[in-house]
Write a protein that holds these residues in place. Structure first.
Motif, PDB file in Angstrom:
ATOM      1  N   PHE A  49       0.802  -1.227   0.000  1.00 40.15           N
ATOM      2  CA  PHE A  49       0.000   0.000   0.000  1.00 40.15           C
ATOM      3  C   PHE A  49       0.835   1.278   0.000  1.00 40.15           C
ATOM      4  O   PHE A  49       0.429   2.274   0.573  1.00 40.15           O
ATOM      5  N   LEU A  50       2.015   1.263  -0.621  1.00 42.02           N
ATOM      6  CA  LEU A  50       2.801   2.511  -0.680  1.00 42.02           C
ATOM      7  C   LEU A  50       2.136   3.471  -1.664  1.00 42.02           C
ATOM      8  O   LEU A  50       1.925   3.121  -2.828  1.00 42.02           O
ATOM      9  N   ALA A  51       1.820   4.687  -1.191  1.00 42.11           N
ATOM     10  CA  ALA A  51       1.178   5.670  -2.080  1.00 42.11           C
ATOM     11  C   ALA A  51       2.136   6.025  -3.227  1.00 42.11           C
ATOM     12  O   ALA A  51       1.720   6.223  -4.369  1.00 42.11           O
ATOM     13  N   VAL A  52       3.416   6.113  -2.905  1.00 41.60           N
ATOM     14  CA  VAL A  52       4.468   6.314  -3.921  1.00 41.60           C
ATOM     15  C   VAL A  52       5.441   5.157  -3.737  1.00 41.60           C
ATOM     16  O   VAL A  52       5.897   4.910  -2.613  1.00 41.60           O
ATOM     17  N   ASP A  53       5.759   4.457  -4.801  1.00 43.60           N
ATOM     18  CA  ASP A  53       6.599   3.262  -4.681  1.00 43.60           C
ATOM     19  C   ASP A  53       8.070   3.650  -4.522  1.00 43.60           C
ATOM     20  O   ASP A  53       8.841   3.661  -5.487  1.00 43.60           O
ATOM     21  N   ILE A  54       8.436   3.955  -3.281  1.00 40.61           N
ATOM     22  CA  ILE A  54       9.806   4.423  -3.017  1.00 40.61           C
ATOM     23  C   ILE A  54      10.829   3.276  -2.963  1.00 40.61           C
ATOM     24  O   ILE A  54      11.970   3.488  -2.592  1.00 40.61           O
ATOM     25  N   THR A  55      10.406   2.067  -3.371  1.00 38.31           N
ATOM     26  CA  THR A  55      11.418   1.019  -3.606  1.00 38.31           C
ATOM     27  C   THR A  55      12.023   1.211  -4.995  1.00 38.31           C
ATOM     28  O   THR A  55      13.006   0.580  -5.342  1.00 38.31           O
ATOM     29  N   ASN A  56      11.391   2.087  -5.777  1.00 30.03           N
ATOM     30  CA  ASN A  56      11.783   2.299  -7.171  1.00 30.03           C
ATOM     31  C   ASN A  56      12.651   3.565  -7.276  1.00 30.03           C
ATOM     32  O   ASN A  56      12.250   4.636  -6.819  1.00 30.03           O
ATOM     33  N   GLN A  57      13.806   3.414  -7.866  1.00 31.38           N
ATOM     34  CA  GLN A  57      14.769   4.525  -7.924  1.00 31.38           C
ATOM     35  C   GLN A  57      14.196   5.755  -8.636  1.00 31.38           C
ATOM     36  O   GLN A  57      14.415   6.890  -8.201  1.00 31.38           O
ATOM     37  N   ARG A  58      13.430   5.530  -9.711  1.00 33.30           N
ATOM     38  CA  ARG A  58      12.864   6.677 -10.441  1.00 33.30           C
ATOM     39  C   ARG A  58      11.861   7.431  -9.577  1.00 33.30           C
ATOM     40  O   ARG A  58      11.769   8.659  -9.643  1.00 33.30           O
ATOM     41  N   ALA A  59      11.123   6.687  -8.762  1.00 28.18           N
ATOM     42  CA  ALA A  59      10.145   7.343  -7.874  1.00 28.18           C
ATOM     43  C   ALA A  59      10.881   8.188  -6.826  1.00 28.18           C
ATOM     44  O   ALA A  59      10.448   9.301  -6.492  1.00 28.18           O
ATOM     45  N   VAL A  60      12.006   7.681  -6.327  1.00 28.26           N
ATOM     46  CA  VAL A  60      12.761   8.447  -5.314  1.00 28.26           C
ATOM     47  C   VAL A  60      13.423   9.662  -5.975  1.00 28.26           C
ATOM     48  O   VAL A  60      13.468  10.748  -5.380  1.00 28.26           O
ATOM     49  N   ASP A  62      12.188  11.319  -8.434  1.00 29.36           N
ATOM     50  CA  ASP A  62      11.103  12.282  -8.627  1.00 29.36           C
ATOM     51  C   ASP A  62      10.747  12.951  -7.295  1.00 29.36           C
ATOM     52  O   ASP A  62      10.464  14.145  -7.229  1.00 29.36           O
ATOM     53  N   TRP A  63      10.806  12.145  -6.229  1.00 30.47           N
ATOM     54  CA  TRP A  63      10.565  12.647  -4.869  1.00 30.47           C
ATOM     55  C   TRP A  63      11.554  13.766  -4.570  1.00 30.47           C
ATOM     56  O   TRP A  63      11.173  14.853  -4.098  1.00 30.47           O
ATOM     57  N   ILE A  64      12.828  13.520  -4.881  1.00 33.65           N
ATOM     58  CA  ILE A  64      13.885  14.503  -4.598  1.00 33.65           C
ATOM     59  C   ILE A  64      13.707  15.749  -5.471  1.00 33.65           C
ATOM     60  O   ILE A  64      13.917  16.872  -5.004  1.00 33.65           O
ATOM     61  N   ARG A  65      13.261  15.555  -6.707  1.00 35.27           N
ATOM     62  CA  ARG A  65      12.988  16.714  -7.563  1.00 35.27           C
ATOM     63  C   ARG A  65      11.924  17.592  -6.909  1.00 35.27           C
ATOM     64  O   ARG A  65      12.056  18.813  -6.855  1.00 35.27           O
ATOM     65  N   ARG A  66      10.901  16.961  -6.338  1.00 30.66           N
ATOM     66  CA  ARG A  66       9.835  17.733  -5.693  1.00 30.66           C
ATOM     67  C   ARG A  66      10.321  18.407  -4.412  1.00 30.66           C
ATOM     68  O   ARG A  66       9.900  19.516  -4.090  1.00 30.66           O
ATOM     69  N   LEU A  67      11.241  17.736  -3.698  1.00 31.39           N
ATOM     70  CA  LEU A  67      11.836  18.367  -2.508  1.00 31.39           C
ATOM     71  C   LEU A  67      12.559  19.639  -2.919  1.00 31.39           C
ATOM     72  O   LEU A  67      12.418  20.692  -2.290  1.00 31.39           O
ATOM     73  N   ASN A  68      13.344  19.532  -3.999  1.00 36.62           N
ATOM     74  CA  ASN A  68      14.150  20.671  -4.441  1.00 36.62           C
ATOM     75  C   ASN A  68      13.288  21.794  -5.003  1.00 36.62           C
ATOM     76  O   ASN A  68      13.649  22.964  -4.899  1.00 36.62           O
ATOM     77  N   GLU A  69      12.142  21.421  -5.582  1.00 34.86           N
ATOM     78  CA  GLU A  69      11.178  22.420  -6.089  1.00 34.86           C
ATOM     79  C   GLU A  69      10.458  23.143  -4.956  1.00 34.86           C
ATOM     80  O   GLU A  69       9.911  24.213  -5.151  1.00 34.86           O
ATOM     81  N   GLY A  70      10.383  22.459  -3.794  1.00 30.95           N
ATOM     82  CA  GLY A  70       9.686  23.056  -2.652  1.00 30.95           C
ATOM     83  C   GLY A  70       8.234  22.637  -2.521  1.00 30.95           C
ATOM     84  O   GLY A  70       7.515  23.155  -1.665  1.00 30.95           O
ATOM     85  N   SER A  71       7.776  21.678  -3.343  1.00 30.92           N
ATOM     86  CA  SER A  71       6.378  21.251  -3.220  1.00 30.92           C
ATOM     87  C   SER A  71       6.237  20.050  -2.283  1.00 30.92           C
ATOM     88  O   SER A  71       5.146  19.508  -2.110  1.00 30.92           O
ATOM     89  N   LEU A  72       7.347  19.647  -1.673  1.00 34.02           N
ATOM     90  CA  LEU A  72       7.345  18.493  -0.778  1.00 34.02           C
ATOM     91  C   LEU A  72       8.380  18.735   0.314  1.00 34.02           C
ATOM     92  O   LEU A  72       9.471  19.260   0.032  1.00 34.02           O
ATOM     93  N   ARG A  73       7.997  18.416   1.557  1.00 33.54           N
ATOM     94  CA  ARG A  73       8.991  18.424   2.643  1.00 33.54           C
ATOM     95  C   ARG A  73       8.961  17.042   3.286  1.00 33.54           C
ATOM     96  O   ARG A  73       7.879  16.516   3.581  1.00 33.54           O
ATOM     97  N   THR A  74      10.137  16.477   3.485  1.00 37.42           N
ATOM     98  CA  THR A  74      10.218  15.174   4.145  1.00 37.42           C
ATOM     99  C   THR A  74      11.083  15.278   5.390  1.00 37.42           C
ATOM    100  O   THR A  74      12.239  15.711   5.315  1.00 37.42           O
TER     101      THR A  74
END
Ligand SMILES: CC(C)(COP(=O)(O)OP(=O)(O)OC[C@H]1O[C@@H](n2cnc3c(N)ncnc32)[C@H](O)[C@@H]1OP(=O)(O)O)[C@@H](O)C(=O)NCCC(=O)NCCS
Length: 188
Positions: A49-60, A62-74
């Motif tokens: 039930f992972l909302a974003v499949d963070i076992t997948n390198q491309r998903a991570v 993309d996650w980091i791209r969103r962090l750098n854009e500022g639309s995501l904070r982790t």
């Protein structure tokens, strides 16, 4: 109760629970491999039930791209330098849901039930308030009964059930539950 002004969080910070010390810090580009390793070590039931499949390198990536854009904070949680969980808040400014944030919480099974989920949520509620968001939404599969109970205890209210709107890793559909938390009523 009067609502207090929430000050900006400073990272990293540490907390002791029992004999263990946990560090909370913000995720950066350098955490890509640690995030992949953390996700790939989760039990199959969580991976379903992972909302974003963070076992997948491309998903991570993309996650980091969103962090750098500022639309995501982790906010990461580490124990002895090892990643054991994260709490994330997603928000988009250019859409008609710009007053909403989306929360994802994910902890390794061995650190659950110690209050870390609650602490992560508190971090993200404060950040949501800094951003001027009004509501934080959380989405989960209807089968995730434990998580639904935890979110209810953290003050989330049930908003909707959408039939067959989640598809798991084995291509089975499940009902999607949407819960919300009123940030404007939050005080610490
Ligand atoms: C959901 C999750 C992040 C919660 O984190 P946690 O650290 O285990 O939760 P906490 O220990 O902070 O507990 C928060 C509250 O829920 C209660 N709780 C904890 N586990 C519970 C369970 N299995 N059933 C019912 N209540 C539970 C706690 O008693 C606490 O309530 P309180 O504030 O009244 O004391 C964690 O269980 C997890 O990673 N689950 C898998 C991922 C997931 O399902 N995420 C949800 C979708 S975003």
């Amino acid at each position: 109760m009067a609502k207090e002004k929430i000050s900006k969080r400073e990272y990293p910070w540490k907390t002791k629970i029992g004999d263990s010390e946990y560090t909370f810090r913000l995720m950066t580009t350098q955490d890509r491999d640690a995030m992949l390793e953390f996700a790939r070590g989760l039990p199959e039931g969580d991976l379903l039930f992972l909302a974003v499949d963070i076992t997948n390198q491309r998903a991570v990536d993309d996650w980091i791209r969103r962090l750098n854009e500022g639309s995501l904070r982790t906010v990461l949680v580490e124990q002895d330098g090892k990643l054991v969980g994260h709490g994330s808040l997603i928000h988009e400014e250019q859409v008609w849901t710009r007053h909403l944030g989306g929360m994802i919480l994910l902890l390794a099974p061995e650190v659950r039930g110690k209050g870390l989920g609650h602490s992560l949520a508190g971090e993200l509620f404060s950040y949501a308030e800094e951003l001027g968001l009004l509501k934080v939404m959380a989405r989960m599969a209807a089968d995730q009964k434990g998580a639904i109970q935890v979110f209810e205890k953290m003050g989330f209210k049930m908003e909707a059930l959408l039939a067959d709107c989640v598809i798991d890793r084995e291509d089975r559909t499940h009902d999607l539950i949407i819960m919300s938390y009123d940030v404007t009523g939050h005080s610490v």
